[in-house]
Each structure stands twice: as C-alpha cells, then as structure tokens.
Write an enzyme that holds these catalytic residues in place. Structure first.
Site, PDB file in Angstrom:
ATOM      1  N   LYS A  74      -2.271  -1.587  -3.796  1.00 13.18           N
ATOM      2  CA  LYS A  74      -3.120  -0.403  -3.757  1.00 13.18           C
ATOM      3  C   LYS A  74      -2.260   0.859  -3.848  1.00 13.18           C
ATOM      4  O   LYS A  74      -1.265   0.941  -3.128  1.00 13.18           O
ATOM      5  CB  LYS A  74      -3.901  -0.410  -2.447  1.00 13.18           C
ATOM      6  N   LYS A 120       0.853  -1.185   0.000  1.00 12.49           N
ATOM      7  CA  LYS A 120       0.000   0.000   0.000  1.00 12.49           C
ATOM      8  C   LYS A 120       0.889   1.235   0.000  1.00 12.49           C
ATOM      9  O   LYS A 120       1.681   1.455   0.919  1.00 12.49           O
ATOM     10  CB  LYS A 120      -0.917   0.013   1.218  1.00 12.49           C
TER      11      LYS A 120
HETATM   12  C1  PBG Z   1      -7.286   3.589   5.408  1.00 14.67           C
HETATM   13  C2  PBG Z   1      -7.741   3.489   3.988  1.00 14.67           C
HETATM   14  C3  PBG Z   1      -7.600   4.465   2.998  1.00 14.67           C
HETATM   15  C4  PBG Z   1      -8.186   3.949   1.847  1.00 14.67           C
HETATM   16  C5  PBG Z   1      -8.673   2.689   2.170  1.00 14.67           C
HETATM   17  N1  PBG Z   1      -8.371   2.417   3.501  1.00 14.67           N
HETATM   18  C6  PBG Z   1      -7.048   5.839   3.082  1.00 14.67           C
HETATM   19  C7  PBG Z   1      -5.611   6.035   3.310  1.00 14.67           C
HETATM   20  O1  PBG Z   1      -4.829   5.118   3.472  1.00 14.67           O
HETATM   21  O2  PBG Z   1      -5.222   7.202   3.374  1.00 14.67           O
HETATM   22  C8  PBG Z   1      -8.241   4.646   0.527  1.00 14.67           C
HETATM   23  C9  PBG Z   1      -9.264   4.120  -0.429  1.00 14.67           C
HETATM   24  C10 PBG Z   1      -9.523   5.014  -1.588  1.00 14.67           C
HETATM   25  O3  PBG Z   1      -8.845   6.053  -1.808  1.00 14.67           O
HETATM   26  O4  PBG Z   1     -10.445   4.681  -2.339  1.00 14.67           O
HETATM   27  N2  PBG Z   1      -8.281   3.130   6.282  1.00 14.67           N
END
Ligand code: PBG
Length: 316
Positions: A241, A189
């Site tokens: 991601k 991520k």
């Molecule tokens: C954190 C989380 C995020 C997203 C999913 N889970 C935000 C981040 O890490 O800042 C982002 C998902 C998206 O942008 O569609 N709980």
C-alpha cells in the site's frame, strides 16, 4: 494478435474478476444522512442504514469483500482511542450490522488501527514525549482485534505498522478462541502523500505525519523484510500500500510470498483519476479498468479499491 477484440481477449494474460475486489467503506457516528466526502467524489461516510444498503448492493455486484472503517464522533476521541475497543464504538457496531446483514455471503474485514479513535490522530498510543509507544500500542491492538472478531469480522487488517503487530494479534485472537479469524497484514505500507483524501474521509485529527512508523518511499528491500516478518508472525495475507506508485514492490512481494497478496489502491489514487475524469482529461472507465488490470498484472490476488462495487458491475 491485436487486430480484433476477440484476438486480444484470447491472449490476455491478466483478468480482473469481481471476487478479487474489496470495497473499503466508512461508517460515521451521529449523522442523519450519508455524508459525501468532498475529496472523494462518489464515496460517502455512511449512516448505519445506508451502510447496510451499500453493502447489500456491493455483495450483489459480486465483490470479494468489504473493509470497514469507523468515523467516531470527535467528542468521543481520546488519547488511548478507547472507542476502538468499546463494543458500542462505531466500528464495532458497524461490523455487527454488516455481519447481521450479509452474513457469510462476503468477507467482512475491519481496519485494526487506532488512528480514527485517538484525539492526536496517530496509529498508536503516545509516550510523554509525543512519540508512538510501539509495545503499549500492541496491547491496544490485541484488545481491538478481539472486539472486532467478537463483532463478526472474518478478517482483520492491522494497518498501523507497529513492529510485532501481526504476532501479537494472532496470539491474542487464539487465546480468546478466535482461531479462525484471519489477518490481512499491511506488510509494506509506505508513508504516502496519496492518503490525503482518506484523512478527509475519516475526519482525521492528525497533525504532522507517520514517517517514524510507516515506510520511506525510497526503500524496496525494507519491504521484503516487513513481508517476511509478517508471514513468520502468522499473517494470512500480506498487503502492499499504496498500489500504483509501488507496483515494483508488489511484484517482488508476489514473487516471494507463499500466501495471497493484496494491494490497496488508496484514496489519492482514486481521487486523481476521478478529478482528471471530471475535467474530461481522461476516459474514466478505461482509466479505472487499466489501473485495476495493472495492479493485478503486478501480482495482486486481491485489490482494495473504492471502485470495487462499480467495477464489479462492469465486469459482471
Ligand atoms: C490507517 C489507514 C490509513 C489508510 C488506511 N488505513 C491512513 C494512513 O495510514 O494514514 C489510507 C487509505 C487510503 O488512503 O485510501 N488506519
């Protein structure tokens, strides 16, 4: 071999099926009507009622799963994110409502992360100097995971990028008797600008960024190490991601992973295509299907996408 649609269909290497798509959904506390998310046209913060209805529709369209995020009342946020572990917190209530509504007809997933529930907006608890305390956060994730499994989630998605989160959650779930609850590890991520609209979607309190715990977009090898660690710690699926800017990472993950691979087509990817389509600059449906096909071609078995229900309808 390209001259007719039938010829192209005959030799197409990649398909997208509704069962491979997972719909992220938002349920908010203290709202009377579903609330449109300005930066994500067509996506809503749901009431408990509209959440149930949207879930039933998505399941009828054939989606493979639902991923639920909670949006607490801002007054309920605190430093530890206590709303995340409270059985009456918005996310746990939403999970119970969805499990009650759709049972085992789909795969119910939960975001296992504190950021929606903390008043500072970080994914973990903080040390006095304001940095995220990795190991203290793990203990909170274990409590959150057990609460979500109790609430009926089939799959938990730890998305905070703390070291050791998958192993800690696996041990905690097993000790609590939740031996069949699976873990979808946000393994690779990245700290991404493409999460911008999501911050709107969950009314994030974050000021600053997550660059001390999410990955640097310059790095590829690091992702393979993250994937290997999560698999060793007991992940049941691994995820990359965002998706579209990281298709190389996705391909490499798919080539080495012995377990199913997911990709998250995030909020910014959604909003860019929606905005361009709204301006008449691209063909919306063609762009959506091309993006999903490309993510599958790069190796994703499962795609989280805000178009899941609509695309499932198209793909029937
Ligand atoms: C954190 C989380 C995020 C997203 C999913 N889970 C935000 C981040 O890490 O800042 C982002 C998902 C998206 O942008 O569609 N709980």
């Amino acid at each position: 071999m390209r001259t007719t649609p039938a010829l192209r269909r005959l030799v197409a290497e990649t398909t997208v099926a509704p069962r491979q798509l997972v719909l992220p959904m938002f349920v908010a506390d203290g709202i009377e009507q579903p609330r449109p998310i300005a930066s994500m046209p067509g996506v809503y913060q749901h009431t408990m009622d509209s959440l149930r209805k949207a879930a039933v529709d998505a399941v009828a369209a054939g989606v493979g799963g639902l991923m639920l995020f909670g949006v607490p009342d801002p007054r309920d946020k605190d430093a530890d994110g206590s709303g995340a572990t409270d059985p009456e917190g918005i996310l746990n209530r939403g999970l119970r409502a969805l499990r009650d509504e759709v049972g085992d007809a789909t795969v119910l997933m939960a975001d296992t992360c504190l950021d929606e529930f903390t008043d500072h907006g970080h994914c973990g608890v903080l040390r006095p100097d304001g940095s995220v305390d990795n190991d203290a956060t793990l203990a909170r994730y274990v409590e959150m995971a057990i609460a979500q499994a109790d609430a009926g989630a089939h799959v938990l998605g730890p998305s905070g990028m703390m070291d050791g989160q998958v192993g800690a959650i696996r041990q905690g779930l097993d000790a609590a008797g939740h031996i069949d609850t699976a873990i979808l590890a946000y393994a690779a991520k990245y700290a991404s600008a493409f999460y911008g609209p999501f911050r709107d979607a969950v009314a994030s309190s974050l000021e600053g960024d997550r660059r001390t715990y999410q990955q640097d977009c310059a790095n590829r090898r690091e992702s393979m190490r993250e994937v290997d660690l999560d698999i060793a710690e007991g992940a049941d699926l691994v995820m990359v991601k965002p998706a579209m800017s990281y298709l190389d990472v996705l391909r490499e993950t798919a080539d080495r992973s012995p377990i199913p691979v997911a990709a998250y087509q995030v909020s910014g990817e959604y909003s860019m295509i929606e905005a361009a389509a709204a301006n008449g600059w691209i063909d919306r449906r063609a762009a959506v299907l091309e993006s999903l096909t490309s993510i599958r071609r790069a190796g994703a078995d499962v795609v989280l996408t805000y178009w899941a229900a609509e695309a499932a309808d198209w793909l029937g």
